[in-house]
Design an enzyme around this catalytic site. Structure first.
Site, mmCIF file in Angstrom:
data_model
loop_
_atom_site.group_PDB
_atom_site.id
_atom_site.type_symbol
_atom_site.label_atom_id
_atom_site.label_comp_id
_atom_site.label_asym_id
_atom_site.label_seq_id
_atom_site.Cartn_x
_atom_site.Cartn_y
_atom_site.Cartn_z
ATOM 1 N N ASP A 63 0.844 -1.197 0.000
ATOM 2 C CA ASP A 63 0.000 0.000 0.000
ATOM 3 C C ASP A 63 0.882 1.251 0.000
ATOM 4 O O ASP A 63 2.110 1.157 -0.132
ATOM 5 C CB ASP A 63 -0.961 -0.018 1.191
ATOM 6 C CG ASP A 63 -0.260 0.017 2.539
ATOM 7 O OD1 ASP A 63 0.954 0.319 2.602
ATOM 8 O OD2 ASP A 63 -0.935 -0.262 3.551
ATOM 9 N N ALA A 64 0.270 2.407 0.176
ATOM 10 C CA ALA A 64 1.007 3.667 0.142
ATOM 11 C C ALA A 64 2.043 3.758 1.260
ATOM 12 O O ALA A 64 3.015 4.508 1.147
ATOM 13 C CB ALA A 64 0.027 4.841 0.242
#
Length: 133
Positions: free
Chosen positions: A11-12
């Site tokens: 994810d980010a």
């Protein structure tokens, strides 16, 4: 079953996105069955389908890009028309437990109605439970 973490898995924040663990565990259950002589495709063609009806997961630590994970699977409980798999996701490099889950699967027919687990599958799962007890 081993899983390598790729950029697309993260994810980010640079860690594995939580829902990806569910996919890794699904693959591991399929490979667990295959290892013990059960083909998900063949069972499906015979009208034996195992949908997930419950997942309880505890996320203990993150996996990161390029980690090599091992997903472990064992049969934890067995009923007339369902079973529960205990699964763990462990980082291979240091043996760190990242995720542990209990996944319950029902045995249903193609119309999604409950059916009893076939006796040969019950016998196999019972013997696997005894091995790990």
């Amino acid at each position: 079953m081993e899983v390598r973490i790729y950029y697309e898995d993260t994810d980010a924040g640079g860690v594995v996105y939580h829902s990806n663990y569910i996919s890794y565990m699904e693959r591991a259950r399929t490979e667990f069955l295959r290892k013990h002589g059960l083909s998900v495709r063949e069972m499906h063609d015979m009208g034996i389908i195992f949908p997930v009806v419950s997942i309880e997961a505890n996320f203990r630590a993150p996996a990161r890009l390029d980690d090599l994970l091992e997903v472990r699977t064992q049969i934890a409980a067995l009923k007339n028309s369902s079973f529960t798999a205990a699964q763990q996701v462990v980082r291979k490099e240091d043996g760190k437990l990242l995720v542990e889950a209990k996944v319950t699967l029902a045995c249903v027919n193609p119309e999604m109605r409950p059916r009893r687990l076939p006796q040969e599958i019950r016998d196999l799962f019972s013997s696997l439970m005894e091995e790990t007890a």
